[in-house]
Design a protein around this motif. Sequence first.
Motif, PDB file in Angstrom:
ATOM      1  N   SER A   1      37.233 -56.777 -45.615  1.00  0.00           N
ATOM      2  CA  SER A   1      36.445 -55.775 -44.897  1.00  0.00           C
ATOM      3  C   SER A   1      37.201 -55.294 -43.658  1.00  0.00           C
ATOM      4  O   SER A   1      37.941 -56.043 -43.025  1.00  0.00           O
TER       5      SER A   1
ATOM      6  N   GLU B   1      37.568 -53.751 -39.747  1.00  0.00           N
ATOM      7  CA  GLU B   1      36.969 -54.114 -38.464  1.00  0.00           C
ATOM      8  C   GLU B   1      37.272 -53.025 -37.448  1.00  0.00           C
ATOM      9  O   GLU B   1      38.434 -52.670 -37.219  1.00  0.00           O
TER      10      GLU B   1
ATOM     11  N   LYS C   1      33.591 -54.971 -34.768  1.00  0.00           N
ATOM     12  CA  LYS C   1      32.451 -54.643 -35.612  1.00  0.00           C
ATOM     13  C   LYS C   1      32.912 -54.652 -37.066  1.00  0.00           C
ATOM     14  O   LYS C   1      33.747 -53.841 -37.471  1.00  0.00           O
ATOM     15  N   ILE C   2      32.373 -55.596 -37.827  1.00  0.00           N
ATOM     16  CA  ILE C   2      32.768 -55.744 -39.230  1.00  0.00           C
ATOM     17  C   ILE C   2      32.069 -54.684 -40.073  1.00  0.00           C
ATOM     18  O   ILE C   2      30.849 -54.505 -39.970  1.00  0.00           O
ATOM     19  N   CYS C   3      32.855 -53.992 -40.880  1.00  0.00           N
ATOM     20  CA  CYS C   3      32.314 -52.989 -41.811  1.00  0.00           C
ATOM     21  C   CYS C   3      32.238 -53.620 -43.202  1.00  0.00           C
ATOM     22  O   CYS C   3      33.247 -53.645 -43.930  1.00  0.00           O
ATOM     23  N   PRO C   4      31.107 -54.182 -43.580  1.00  0.00           N
ATOM     24  CA  PRO C   4      31.020 -54.907 -44.856  1.00  0.00           C
ATOM     25  C   PRO C   4      31.240 -53.988 -46.052  1.00  0.00           C
ATOM     26  O   PRO C   4      30.969 -52.782 -45.997  1.00  0.00           O
TER      27      PRO C   4
ATOM     28  N   ARG D   1      32.461 -61.161 -33.270  1.00  0.00           N
ATOM     29  CA  ARG D   1      32.360 -60.179 -34.335  1.00  0.00           C
ATOM     30  C   ARG D   1      30.897 -59.908 -34.656  1.00  0.00           C
ATOM     31  O   ARG D   1      30.121 -60.838 -34.865  1.00  0.00           O
ATOM     32  N   ASN D   2      30.552 -58.634 -34.694  1.00  0.00           N
ATOM     33  CA  ASN D   2      29.204 -58.207 -35.057  1.00  0.00           C
ATOM     34  C   ASN D   2      29.273 -57.342 -36.314  1.00  0.00           C
ATOM     35  O   ASN D   2      30.335 -56.814 -36.673  1.00  0.00           O
ATOM     36  N   ASN D   3      28.150 -57.194 -36.967  1.00  0.00           N
ATOM     37  CA  ASN D   3      28.072 -56.339 -38.151  1.00  0.00           C
ATOM     38  C   ASN D   3      27.990 -54.878 -37.728  1.00  0.00           C
ATOM     39  O   ASN D   3      27.220 -54.527 -36.819  1.00  0.00           O
TER      40      ASN D   3
END
Length: 319
Positions: A232, A234, A256-259, A293-295
């Motif tokens: 993913s 980030e 910010k993690i981009c799933p 790290r956040n979603n």
Amino acid sequence: MQHLSIHCFCRTLKSISRMSSPFVTPSRVTPSRVNSSSFPHRPIVPRSGGSPASAGLQLDSTTCQDKILDSLKSLQDLIAELKSLTSSSSAAATAAELPKEKKIAKELSSAIHSTVKHLRDQIDNAMEWNTSLSFTDIANRRVTDELVTACQSDKFPTAVVRKAARIYFASLKRRSKMALAGKLDESKKRQQKVQRKHNKAHSRMNACTTSTAITAEEKSEAMKILTVDYMSSEETGQECAGSEDERQAPPVTIFKICPLPWRSNRANSIIASMDRKTQRKSSNRAREMCRKRNNGDPSTRQPPSSAPAWAVKELPLRS
């Protein structure tokens, strides 16, 4: 271009053969065919003691000689052009037959970077590439020669070092152009984003290969999705540190993690397991330095075409 040159070559030969006919059979030139309208640029002046027919024959022969000389010159130019086309085609064919060269070794790349920095930081005799000029420009040859002399060895011959130096010079030139255009920061962020995905894939692959809790078959299956295509993205962001009373504290950089919405639950479970293994082996210092790290928003990337069926889930159709 080559077919056109051959066509002109054949036409030139035909014109020479037609113009050479008066010398082979001069009896075919008759007085009735020679007049002043045939050669408006060179009037016929009969010589004393000669007939108009003989003067016309001499003039016709002189004109043909001039035309033949011009045609021969054109023929020589065409031959030179054909040779040039043939040599360039042979060179291209030879280059196509050569095998693709390997990537520049990391050891050589590191040596070139450090040598360039050393040459630039010298106090007495500092030298540096001028990226506004070409790599082969005389102003850059001295730096290249010093670089090749310092880095060449039995393992890395001169040709390999020079190729690596040219690649590094091209990289510096691109960076200089982006800096002038104000796009250097954007390019760095894009490179860092790609590098983070590579780092995650490398750490997860390392955790899989060194693990003793999973079987060889499970490792083989997990390695199919531990590549950059399944990592993913980030995005960087900022967050205020501390409580609301500590508003004067500088903001903290977070990711910010981009799933990937198409990644299956099974694939997510394998990746999460590799992350836990990596975290258990990390030192306390490494854990402290790890950024928060956040979603973030889901990624719009599509799954790779070679993805196994169990690693991809069907997404609901958008209305």
